[in-house]
Design a protein around this motif. Structure first.
Motif, short mmCIF file in Angstrom:
data_model
loop_
_atom_site.label_atom_id
_atom_site.label_comp_id
_atom_site.label_asym_id
_atom_site.label_seq_id
_atom_site.Cartn_x
_atom_site.Cartn_y
_atom_site.Cartn_z
N TYR A 1 0.82 -1.21 0.00
CA TYR A 1 0.00 0.00 0.00
C TYR A 1 0.85 1.26 0.00
O TYR A 1 0.36 2.36 -0.27
CB TYR A 1 -0.95 0.00 1.21
N LEU A 2 2.17 1.11 0.28
CA LEU A 2 3.08 2.26 0.33
C LEU A 2 3.76 2.46 -1.03
O LEU A 2 4.39 1.54 -1.55
CB LEU A 2 4.16 2.04 1.38
N PRO A 3 3.68 3.66 -1.60
CA PRO A 3 4.34 3.89 -2.89
C PRO A 3 5.85 3.72 -2.82
O PRO A 3 6.47 3.26 -3.79
CB PRO A 3 3.95 5.33 -3.25
N GLU A 4 6.45 4.04 -1.68
CA GLU A 4 7.90 3.90 -1.55
C GLU A 4 8.30 2.41 -1.54
O GLU A 4 9.37 2.05 -2.05
CB GLU A 4 8.43 4.61 -0.30
N TYR A 5 7.43 1.55 -1.01
CA TYR A 5 7.69 0.10 -1.08
C TYR A 5 7.60 -0.38 -2.52
O TYR A 5 8.46 -1.13 -2.99
CB TYR A 5 6.70 -0.67 -0.21
N ARG A 6 6.55 0.04 -3.23
CA ARG A 6 6.38 -0.41 -4.61
C ARG A 6 7.56 0.03 -5.48
O ARG A 6 8.01 -0.72 -6.35
CB ARG A 6 5.06 0.12 -5.16
N ALA A 7 8.07 1.23 -5.22
CA ALA A 7 9.21 1.72 -5.99
C ALA A 7 10.46 0.89 -5.73
O ALA A 7 11.18 0.51 -6.66
CB ALA A 7 9.47 3.19 -5.66
N LEU A 8 10.70 0.55 -4.46
CA LEU A 8 11.88 -0.23 -4.12
C LEU A 8 11.76 -1.66 -4.65
O LEU A 8 12.74 -2.23 -5.15
CB LEU A 8 12.09 -0.25 -2.60
N ARG A 9 10.56 -2.22 -4.60
CA ARG A 9 10.39 -3.57 -5.12
C ARG A 9 10.60 -3.59 -6.63
O ARG A 9 11.20 -4.54 -7.17
CB ARG A 9 9.00 -4.10 -4.77
N ALA A 10 10.14 -2.58 -7.32
CA ALA A 10 10.35 -2.52 -8.77
C ALA A 10 11.84 -2.43 -9.10
O ALA A 10 12.30 -2.98 -10.10
CB ALA A 10 9.61 -1.32 -9.35
N GLU A 11 12.58 -1.78 -8.23
CA GLU A 11 14.02 -1.62 -8.45
C GLU A 11 14.78 -2.90 -8.11
O GLU A 11 15.70 -3.31 -8.84
CB GLU A 11 14.53 -0.48 -7.57
N ALA B 1 15.66 -3.75 5.64
CA ALA B 1 15.68 -2.77 6.74
C ALA B 1 15.04 -1.46 6.30
O ALA B 1 14.29 -0.84 7.07
CB ALA B 1 17.11 -2.54 7.20
N GLU B 2 15.33 -1.04 5.08
CA GLU B 2 14.71 0.18 4.56
C GLU B 2 13.18 0.04 4.51
O GLU B 2 12.45 0.95 4.89
CB GLU B 2 15.26 0.49 3.17
N ILE B 3 12.71 -1.12 4.05
CA ILE B 3 11.26 -1.35 3.97
C ILE B 3 10.64 -1.36 5.37
O ILE B 3 9.56 -0.80 5.59
CB ILE B 3 10.98 -2.67 3.24
N THR B 4 11.32 -2.00 6.32
CA THR B 4 10.83 -2.03 7.70
C THR B 4 10.68 -0.63 8.26
O THR B 4 9.75 -0.34 9.03
CB THR B 4 11.78 -2.86 8.58
N MET B 5 11.59 0.26 7.87
CA MET B 5 11.58 1.63 8.38
C MET B 5 10.59 2.54 7.66
O MET B 5 10.22 3.60 8.19
CB MET B 5 12.98 2.24 8.28
N GLN B 6 10.16 2.17 6.46
CA GLN B 6 9.31 3.07 5.67
C GLN B 6 8.05 3.54 6.41
O GLN B 6 7.77 4.75 6.44
CB GLN B 6 8.94 2.41 4.34
N PRO B 7 7.25 2.66 7.02
CA PRO B 7 6.07 3.14 7.72
C PRO B 7 6.39 3.93 8.99
O PRO B 7 5.59 4.77 9.42
CB PRO B 7 5.30 1.86 8.06
N ILE B 8 7.55 3.68 9.58
CA ILE B 8 7.97 4.47 10.74
C ILE B 8 8.26 5.90 10.31
O ILE B 8 7.83 6.87 10.94
CB ILE B 8 9.21 3.84 11.40
#
Length: 341
Positions: free
Chosen positions: A28-38, A53-60
């Motif tokens: 649901y997070l655009p920043e997650y979708r961007a990182l997964r695409a990369e 670790a970056e993904i874990t921190m994104q919602p924080i």
């Protein structure tokens, strides 16, 4: 100084309620979708500790939740036990060989497959402030076994339930093997920096009462006892989704420190029937978060009111949906942050 979430899991009943959401790091997070695409597929992300670790921190970083939950998957344990694991687009996870057709002894353990997960925990703990809690997790033996036996998820866990009835000795060996690996997995997460851990039993609701006692409560007792022998000060959350009226026995008998409840549980019943003083976590419906609006705020406040007299961690009844609008999460956060006991 411990943060609000860790304090609450240690039975402090603060006026303000801590908040985190199951699956809060995800699609649901655009920043997650961007990182997964990369980076590529799901498993590639899990095994890239820096990315995980970056993904874990994104919602924080976006929402300021009180807890960061490790970005990983419950099927990492069977992967370390020797099954092959694939996440196929549009089909979900697949494990092979499936234990409905092969003996447990045919698997060759690969324990090093767990090492990158511990590295992720350590990286996140380094980045979190002292006021936030690092949460580790694992799947409970029953739920993990349903995937190991059938090779994939199913609607009613037919193959696994049938095996448990037909050959309880062989099935018990699978449960015991999962429990043994799970204890080591959770202990090492705690040693890497997890300040609390959660055991997900996502399919516990498919079992008859005596089978629930045998395949959910009993293995959880063994895991909690063994974990607490090595990590006595680390809170342990148990989440038996779908347990219904069996939830109270689970909370009383397993030795857990806090209990998660799904959206089907009446919070008034839970407040009355669960052990006095035990921290409760939950339980707004993820679909209500998807729809948002005044109905969501009213329900959030109702849940908070129901648990006003005991420690309460606000959370969903299960994982956040991938279509959930960011604005609805922000609305929920405002509703919870604005409430006081």
């Amino acid at each position: 100084m411990a943060g609000l979430l860790l304090d609450t899991l240690n039975s402090a009943n603060h006026a303000e309620r801590p908040l985190w959401l199951m699956r809060q790091a995800g699609r649901y997070l655009p920043e997650y979708r961007a990182l997964r695409a990369e980076k590529g597929g799901f498993l590639a992300l899990v095994y890239d500790s820096e990315a995980a670790a970056e993904i874990t921190m994104q919602p924080i970083e976006r929402f300021g939740f009180d807890g960061a939950i490790l970005f990983s998957d419950i099927l990492i344990v069977p992967y370390a036990m020797g099954q092959d694991l694939q996440f196929l687009a549009g089909e979900g996870p697949h494990l092979s060989p499936r234990l409905a057709d092969h003996a447990l002894g045919a698997l060759q353990a690969v324990p090093e497959r767990l090492e990158p997960i511990y590295r992720t925990v350590a990286l996140v703990r380094e980045r979190l402030g002292a006021e936030r809690t690092m949460l580790g997790f694992a799947g409970a033996p029953w739920t993990v076994a349903t995937y190991m036996v059938n090779g994939e998820g199913s609607r009613d866990q037919h193959a696994t339930r049938a095996m448990a009835y037909r050959d309880p000795v062989a099935f018990g060996a699978i449960i015991d093997a999962i429990a043994e690996v799970t204890v080591e997995y959770l202990v090492k997460q705690a040693q890497a920096g997890a300040e609390a851990v959660q055991l997900f039993d996502s399919w516990s609701g498919t079992l008859a009462p005596d089978e629930f006692e045998r395949w959910v409560i009993a293995p959880t007792v063994r895991i909690v006892d063994a974990f607490k022998a090595q990590c006595p000060d680390t809170p342990f959350i148990g989440f038996p989704k779908g347990a219904g009226e069996k939830l109270a026995a689970y909370a009383r008998e397993t030795g857990i420190d806090a209990v998660g409840i799904d959206e089907t549980v009446d919070p008034q019943w839970a407040a009355r029937e669960l052990p006095a003083g035990m921290p409760v976590q939950g339980n707004i419906d993820p679909l209500l978060l998807l729809t948002g609006g005044e109905a969501m705020t009213r329900r959030a406040h109702f849940i908070l009111d129901c648990f006003a007299d005991r420690p309460h961690v606000f959370n969903l009844g299960h994982g956040i949906g991938k279509e959930t609008p960011i604005a609805h999460v922000e609305q929920l956060l405002q509703a919870v942050r604005g409430w006081r006991r």
